[in-house]
Motif scaffolding. Structure first.
Motif, PDB file in Angstrom:
ATOM      1  N   SER A 125      38.666  80.249  36.112  1.00 27.48           N
ATOM      2  CA  SER A 125      38.149  81.148  35.073  1.00 27.48           C
ATOM      3  C   SER A 125      37.744  82.490  35.696  1.00 27.48           C
ATOM      4  CB  SER A 125      36.964  80.485  34.375  1.00 27.48           C
ATOM      5  OG  SER A 125      36.191  81.426  33.719  1.00 27.48           O
ATOM      6  N   ALA A 126      37.081  82.420  36.867  1.00 30.22           N
ATOM      7  CA  ALA A 126      36.649  83.657  37.540  1.00 30.22           C
ATOM      8  C   ALA A 126      37.869  84.484  37.948  1.00 30.22           C
ATOM      9  CB  ALA A 126      35.806  83.312  38.769  1.00 30.22           C
ATOM     10  N   GLN A 127      38.902  83.781  38.416  1.00 31.40           N
ATOM     11  CA  GLN A 127      40.140  84.455  38.828  1.00 31.40           C
ATOM     12  C   GLN A 127      40.804  85.130  37.616  1.00 31.40           C
ATOM     13  OE1 GLN A 127      43.677  82.137  40.005  1.00 31.40           O
ATOM     14  NE2 GLN A 127      43.102  82.691  42.087  1.00 31.40           N
ATOM     15  N   LEU A 128      40.766  84.430  36.504  1.00 33.47           N
ATOM     16  CA  LEU A 128      41.339  84.981  35.276  1.00 33.47           C
ATOM     17  C   LEU A 128      40.588  86.238  34.840  1.00 33.47           C
ATOM     18  CD1 LEU A 128      43.137  84.719  32.737  1.00 33.47           C
ATOM     19  CD2 LEU A 128      41.404  83.188  31.801  1.00 33.47           C
ATOM     20  N   CYS A 129      39.255  86.150  34.877  1.00 33.80           N
ATOM     21  CA  CYS A 129      38.442  87.312  34.489  1.00 33.80           C
ATOM     22  C   CYS A 129      38.752  88.499  35.393  1.00 33.80           C
ATOM     23  CB  CYS A 129      36.950  86.980  34.551  1.00 33.80           C
ATOM     24  SG  CYS A 129      36.467  85.791  33.298  1.00 33.80           S
ATOM     25  N   GLU A 130      38.905  88.211  36.685  1.00 37.02           N
ATOM     26  CA  GLU A 130      39.208  89.281  37.641  1.00 37.02           C
ATOM     27  C   GLU A 130      40.571  89.910  37.332  1.00 37.02           C
ATOM     28  OE1 GLU A 130      39.035  88.012  41.786  1.00 37.02           O
ATOM     29  OE2 GLU A 130      40.371  89.674  42.243  1.00 37.02           O
ATOM     30  N   ALA A 131      41.536  89.048  37.035  1.00 35.01           N
ATOM     31  CA  ALA A 131      42.889  89.543  36.726  1.00 35.01           C
ATOM     32  C   ALA A 131      42.849  90.417  35.474  1.00 35.01           C
ATOM     33  CB  ALA A 131      43.839  88.372  36.534  1.00 35.01           C
ATOM     34  N   LEU A 132      42.111  89.979  34.459  1.00 32.42           N
ATOM     35  CA  LEU A 132      42.041  90.761  33.216  1.00 32.42           C
ATOM     36  C   LEU A 132      41.286  92.072  33.434  1.00 32.42           C
ATOM     37  CD1 LEU A 132      41.302  87.972  30.584  1.00 32.42           C
ATOM     38  CD2 LEU A 132      43.434  89.223  30.908  1.00 32.42           C
ATOM     39  N   ALA A 133      40.244  92.000  34.273  1.00 35.26           N
ATOM     40  CA  ALA A 133      39.452  93.205  34.551  1.00 35.26           C
ATOM     41  C   ALA A 133      40.328  94.289  35.166  1.00 35.26           C
ATOM     42  CB  ALA A 133      38.287  92.864  35.476  1.00 35.26           C
ATOM     43  N   HIS A 134      41.340  93.860  35.891  1.00 33.43           N
ATOM     44  CA  HIS A 134      42.291  94.791  36.496  1.00 33.43           C
ATOM     45  C   HIS A 134      42.942  95.664  35.414  1.00 33.43           C
ATOM     46  CE1 HIS A 134      45.117  96.079  39.576  1.00 33.43           C
ATOM     47  NE2 HIS A 134      46.102  95.862  38.732  1.00 33.43           N
ATOM     48  N   TYR A 135      43.074  95.104  34.206  1.00 36.76           N
ATOM     49  CA  TYR A 135      43.667  95.854  33.093  1.00 36.76           C
ATOM     50  C   TYR A 135      42.598  96.341  32.114  1.00 36.76           C
ATOM     51  CZ  TYR A 135      47.767  93.629  35.015  1.00 36.76           C
ATOM     52  OH  TYR A 135      48.750  93.212  35.883  1.00 36.76           O
ATOM     53  N   GLY A 136      41.339  96.331  32.584  1.00 30.42           N
ATOM     54  CA  GLY A 136      40.244  96.804  31.735  1.00 30.42           C
ATOM     55  C   GLY A 136      39.943  95.866  30.584  1.00 30.42           C
ATOM     56  N   LYS A 137      40.265  94.572  30.759  1.00 31.98           N
ATOM     57  CA  LYS A 137      40.055  93.607  29.667  1.00 31.98           C
ATOM     58  C   LYS A 137      39.170  92.459  30.113  1.00 31.98           C
ATOM     59  CE  LYS A 137      43.956  94.445  26.808  1.00 31.98           C
ATOM     60  NZ  LYS A 137      45.346  94.714  27.003  1.00 31.98           N
ATOM     61  N   LYS A 138      38.654  91.738  29.111  1.00 31.20           N
ATOM     62  CA  LYS A 138      37.935  90.497  29.371  1.00 31.20           C
ATOM     63  C   LYS A 138      38.512  89.430  28.439  1.00 31.20           C
ATOM     64  CE  LYS A 138      34.017  92.032  26.544  1.00 31.20           C
ATOM     65  NZ  LYS A 138      34.797  93.036  25.831  1.00 31.20           N
ATOM     66  N   PRO A 139      38.205  88.142  28.700  1.00 31.96           N
ATOM     67  CA  PRO A 139      38.869  87.085  27.940  1.00 31.96           C
ATOM     68  C   PRO A 139      38.807  87.269  26.412  1.00 31.96           C
ATOM     69  CG  PRO A 139      37.711  86.112  29.763  1.00 31.96           C
ATOM     70  CD  PRO A 139      37.397  87.581  29.799  1.00 31.96           C
ATOM     71  N   GLY A 140      37.688  87.714  25.883  1.00 31.48           N
ATOM     72  CA  GLY A 140      37.572  87.866  24.427  1.00 31.48           C
ATOM     73  C   GLY A 140      38.504  88.928  23.851  1.00 31.48           C
ATOM     74  N   ASP A 141      39.013  89.817  24.698  1.00 33.09           N
ATOM     75  CA  ASP A 141      39.893  90.889  24.200  1.00 33.09           C
ATOM     76  C   ASP A 141      41.296  90.370  23.884  1.00 33.09           C
ATOM     77  OD1 ASP A 141      37.819  92.607  24.610  1.00 33.09           O
ATOM     78  OD2 ASP A 141      38.506  93.282  26.579  1.00 33.09           O
ATOM     79  N   ILE A 142      41.639  89.244  24.462  1.00 34.30           N
ATOM     80  CA  ILE A 142      42.943  88.613  24.210  1.00 34.30           C
ATOM     81  C   ILE A 142      42.637  87.208  23.690  1.00 34.30           C
ATOM     82  CG2 ILE A 142      45.096  87.816  25.279  1.00 34.30           C
ATOM     83  CD1 ILE A 142      44.648  89.853  27.481  1.00 34.30           C
ATOM     84  N   PRO A 143      43.307  86.764  22.614  1.00 34.41           N
ATOM     85  CA  PRO A 143      43.018  85.420  22.114  1.00 34.41           C
ATOM     86  C   PRO A 143      43.186  84.352  23.193  1.00 34.41           C
ATOM     87  CG  PRO A 143      44.523  86.580  20.637  1.00 34.41           C
ATOM     88  CD  PRO A 143      44.341  87.453  21.841  1.00 34.41           C
ATOM     89  N   VAL A 144      42.189  83.464  23.285  1.00 31.47           N
ATOM     90  CA  VAL A 144      42.251  82.361  24.252  1.00 31.47           C
ATOM     91  C   VAL A 144      42.116  81.041  23.504  1.00 31.47           C
ATOM     92  CG1 VAL A 144      41.324  81.375  26.379  1.00 31.47           C
ATOM     93  CG2 VAL A 144      40.909  83.776  25.876  1.00 31.47           C
ATOM     94  N   SER A 145      43.038  80.144  23.752  1.00 29.22           N
ATOM     95  CA  SER A 145      42.905  78.783  23.241  1.00 29.22           C
ATOM     96  C   SER A 145      42.457  77.927  24.421  1.00 29.22           C
ATOM     97  CB  SER A 145      44.256  78.319  22.697  1.00 29.22           C
ATOM     98  OG  SER A 145      44.254  76.935  22.457  1.00 29.22           O
ATOM     99  N   PHE A 146      41.271  77.380  24.326  1.00 27.49           N
ATOM    100  CA  PHE A 146      40.719  76.593  25.441  1.00 27.49           C
ATOM    101  C   PHE A 146      41.057  75.123  25.233  1.00 27.49           C
ATOM    102  CE2 PHE A 146      37.778  74.158  27.878  1.00 27.49           C
ATOM    103  CZ  PHE A 146      37.439  74.941  28.975  1.00 27.49           C
ATOM    104  N   GLN A 147      41.738  74.544  26.212  1.00 29.08           N
ATOM    105  CA  GLN A 147      42.117  73.139  26.091  1.00 29.08           C
ATOM    106  C   GLN A 147      41.555  72.349  27.258  1.00 29.08           C
ATOM    107  OE1 GLN A 147      46.330  72.775  25.353  1.00 29.08           O
ATOM    108  NE2 GLN A 147      46.323  74.534  23.994  1.00 29.08           N
TER     109      GLN A 147
END
Ligand code: GTP
Ligand code: MG
Length: 270
Positions: free
Chosen positions: A117-139
């Motif tokens: 999850s932290a890695q994902l947040c970091e990757a999205l931050a690279h594009y100025g985004k956070k998880p809530g900015d893109i729809p996430v389906s948590f499974q």
């Protein structure tokens, strides 16, 4: 950022399956693939992405989900195998319209979920985004384990800020996989300004006016951030019988990691 193809009158939406190694991403993708009729999907492909493998295919719904008169084609991706480096995820998440986070319900693997999850947040931050900015389906996958972590705990520890509820999945048996996909597809369609979605993946009706397209990796698109990338020799140039000089090269990221190997063909004219 969905890509619009005016010639084919299609909107291409990108959905990325993310999560820690061994959580069940490939199992889920393969299950979805197996549920789709051949005429609605491309081939399931695996291609190198740097030192990793990209697993992907695309599909459209039988009833041909449309947005503004355009059919919507969903491209599903995941990274397969070793993927401890954040770089491939960063590349893959570029331009993603939706994500499915596959968490592992094994209590022993909670730390891996949190790290992913932290890695994902970091990757999205690279594009100025956070998880809530893109729809996430948590499974939460592997609900068949003897003592799976309660879903609420899995979410609160892994994605404390996530508002949507988690779906319990047993990808091995396909349980919850399609429901999880539908959830992110609905959210993506909503963002595209269109909410209608057929209930089932698969089905009997054929799309009216579309051919199927083979899946093409959309990973490195036109505005891919190439800052820091370097090209280095990967061996001796070889003169081919055709008169073309073949120069083996490597594409390296800013940390010196190899992202791709390729050969440059040079035709000597004088
Ligand atoms: N018990 C159980 N095992 C599962 C389930 N889904 C997947 N697995 C197993 O978990 C292992 C990893 O599954 P994969 O689908 O390869 O996981 P992945 O997330 O693609 O893993 P990487 O490609 O290494 O990142 C395999 O042995 C699967 O059979 C499930 O619902 N329950
Ligand atoms: Mg995999």
């Amino acid at each position: 950022m969905a890509l619009v193809n005016d010639v084919k009158r299609e909107i291409n939406a990108k959905i990325v399956y993310v999560g820690p190694r061994g959580a069940g991403k490939s199992t889920a993708l393969r299950y979805i693939y197996g549920k789709l009729k051949a005429e609605y999907r491309s081939e399931l492909k695996s291609t190198p992405l740097g030192e990793h493998q990209l697993l992907f295919f695309d599909f459209t719904y039988p009833q041909s989900v449309r947005s503004g008169g355009y059919a919507v084609r969903f491209h599903l991706y995941t990274i397969h195998g070793e993927s401890d480096s954040p770089l491939p995820w960063k590349m893959l998440l570029k331009g993603a319209d939706g994500m499915v986070f596959m968490a592992d319900s094994d209590p022993q693997r909670l730390e891996e979920n949190i790290a992913s999850s932290a890695q994902l947040c970091e990757a999205l931050a690279h594009y100025g985004k956070k998880p809530g900015d893109i729809p996430v389906s948590f499974q939460g996958n592997k609900r068949d384990l003897p003592h799976p972590l309660p879903l609420a705990r899995l979410v609160s520890e892994t994605f404390p800020e996530l508002e949507a509820s988690a779906i319990g999945v047993t990808a091995d048996k396909g349980e919850g996989v399609l429901e999880g996909l539908q959830r992110v597809v609905r959210a993506v369609l909503h963002n595209l300004g269109q909410g209608e979605l057929p209930e089932e993946v698969g089905g009997e009706e054929r799309p009216q006016d579309e051919g199927t397209v083979a899946g093409q990796p959309m990973v490195v698109d036109q505005d891919f951030d190439a800052a820091g990338l370097r090209v280095a020799p990967a061996g001796e140039p070889v003169m081919l019988n055709s008169g073309v000089l073949s120069v083996p090269l490597r594409l390296l990221d800013s940390g010196g990691n190899c992202m791709a190997e390729f050969k440059l063909g040079i035709t000597i004219t004088n």
